[in-house]
Design an enzyme around this catalytic site. Sequence first.
Site, mmCIF file in Angstrom:
data_model
loop_
_atom_site.group_PDB
_atom_site.id
_atom_site.type_symbol
_atom_site.label_atom_id
_atom_site.label_comp_id
_atom_site.label_asym_id
_atom_site.label_seq_id
_atom_site.Cartn_x
_atom_site.Cartn_y
_atom_site.Cartn_z
ATOM 1 N N TYR A 57 -14.236 -48.927 157.531
ATOM 2 C CA TYR A 57 -13.206 -47.764 157.434
ATOM 3 C C TYR A 57 -14.086 -46.416 157.180
ATOM 4 C CZ TYR A 57 -9.578 -44.879 156.107
ATOM 5 O OH TYR A 57 -8.558 -43.797 156.007
ATOM 6 N N HIS A 87 -6.916 -31.900 160.282
ATOM 7 C CA HIS A 87 -6.166 -31.892 158.780
ATOM 8 C C HIS A 87 -6.141 -30.515 158.267
ATOM 9 C CE1 HIS A 87 -6.533 -36.269 159.386
ATOM 10 N NE2 HIS A 87 -6.364 -36.361 158.197
ATOM 11 N N ASN A 200 -11.006 -36.038 151.018
ATOM 12 C CA ASN A 200 -10.137 -37.078 150.281
ATOM 13 C C ASN A 200 -10.334 -36.860 148.820
ATOM 14 O OD1 ASN A 200 -8.656 -39.344 150.005
ATOM 15 N ND2 ASN A 200 -9.644 -40.231 151.943
ATOM 16 N N TYR A 286 17.582 -21.972 114.188
ATOM 17 C CA TYR A 286 16.674 -22.888 114.538
ATOM 18 C C TYR A 286 15.299 -22.349 115.262
ATOM 19 C CZ TYR A 286 19.721 -27.028 113.936
ATOM 20 O OH TYR A 286 20.462 -28.006 113.170
ATOM 21 N N ARG A 289 13.234 -21.200 112.241
ATOM 22 C CA ARG A 289 12.720 -22.121 111.323
ATOM 23 C C ARG A 289 11.743 -23.448 112.078
ATOM 24 N NH1 ARG A 289 17.372 -25.956 109.047
ATOM 25 N NH2 ARG A 289 18.633 -24.312 110.184
ATOM 26 N N PHE A 333 -7.605 -42.048 145.164
ATOM 27 C CA PHE A 333 -7.182 -40.663 145.601
ATOM 28 C C PHE A 333 -5.750 -40.598 145.235
ATOM 29 C CE2 PHE A 333 -6.492 -43.511 149.304
ATOM 30 C CZ PHE A 333 -5.118 -43.780 149.290
ATOM 31 N N GLU A 419 0.786 -44.218 154.640
ATOM 32 C CA GLU A 419 0.915 -43.540 153.333
ATOM 33 C C GLU A 419 2.272 -43.345 152.834
ATOM 34 O OE1 GLU A 419 -1.461 -39.865 154.141
ATOM 35 O OE2 GLU A 419 -3.126 -40.963 154.785
#
Length: 515
Positions: A57, A87, A200, A286, A289, A333, A419
């Site tokens: 791969y 991409h 990646n 508050y 304080r 990843f 994915e």
Amino acid sequence: MPPPTTVLVGTGPVSPDEVVAVARHGARVAIAPDARDAIARARTVVEALAAGPTPNYGVSTGFGALATRHIAPELRATLQRSLVRSHAAGSGPEVEREVVRGLMLLRLSTLATGRTGVRPETAQLLADLLSHGITPVVHEYGSLGCSGDLAPLAHCALALIGEGPVHDASGRLVDAGTALAEAGLTPVELGAKEGLALINGTDGMLGMLVLAIHDLRRLLRTADVAAAMSVEGLLGTDRVFAAELQALRPHPGQAASAANLVRVLAGSGVVASHRGPDCNRVQDAYSLRCAPQVNGAARDTVEHAAVVAGRELASAVDNPVVLDDRVESNGNFHGAPVGYVLDFLAIVAADVASMSERRTDRFLDKARNHGLPPFLAHDPGVDSGLMIAQYTQAAIVSELKRLAAPASVDSIPSSAMQEDHVSMGWSAARKLRRAVDGLNRVVAVEVLTAARGLELRAPLSPSPATAAVIALLHGAGVVGPGPDRHLAPEIETVVQLVADGAVVDAVEAVIGDLQ
């Protein structure tokens, strides 16, 4: 200490300070000898696998949902080039130069581990782009945070093959081929696995996390200074910040914040003026304080995020990854660890800003500001004073509350359900950058307001530390109480004094380093 002018990238992690130096201050980059050796060893493994008959791969197959197709050797250069081009599909406005430089450095740091299989010349060209100030155009939208920041990194990888728009060192927008030629650099022809190795990773979201942590550490010290000025100007007590009270609840950030407030308020004539037995104040609101409890919890959250960032900086994020003699697919990843803390820090920014705005509002309300004029105006009715400065704060705080909604709980499946769960870490990082800017602006308005309130307490004298802040503002052209004038420029001046650390520097010049 000044940032380094050159960062040496080895097989180990770069430091957060080195990320800031390269991303924000333009430091040059060099690859260490150990990293060159590791890159060469990993490349030998990849080339051996690429020459073998067994599909691997990312080396000899397609990607994502197309991983089942074996790619013939004569098509593999085309495969890598096509991967980068396809991409690089971002859209929207350009992201900031420091973000792009940060993600480029962090990708180079992973390449330098010798776990990605790129060639030495490819890693060197990425370093050269940083050193020559060549910054690819990366767009706001495109990353789902899994597999890492694919689209942003692909836009950077595109520049390595001489394609796509970039900014040169002067900021001029040109095509990558022109910028490389003018710098005396040659584009690379990507080999097996190189395109995938370049895109990646979690580098974009991690770079933005490191920058946010850097900024928030400064901002939280400034928030302590602003809170102390408000406590002082609103005739609050410093007794609640005593170390023995804080020790009853031993959160380290709370103790540090309270100690800062005590030191900033030391020597205040305003505080001393109402410390006697005739004071009828039982306890403060508050927002006064509990400032150490909120600012301190924010500190502890930032430090937790820094631990996560440190682990990620020490990671080799790629898929597949090169081991000693093989390449293995993995899921490192996925951006969840980074996405979670990015979201957590957006919550911190919103809450610290919310408390800051409440203190500002108290200064402007004559029913709660203990003798100061309404809105700290010179002639109330004729003048509006700082009325609308608080509106600006409130608008920002409202925006920060929306930005605090987490991105990391969302997931939109992609790549034909390969994915099927994504981190949205890039989105979490983008909204955190906006949140940090908003917090900076809110704290600046509190500093501006508290300084005017303290000046209106004259002839009572502020503490030496808060007096130094008031002097800083005067020196920058923010002249204090008086008839109404154009307020926006003064707000922006204080915003910049907070952003560049000048407010903290002024205090530390008087009392030493804050925690």
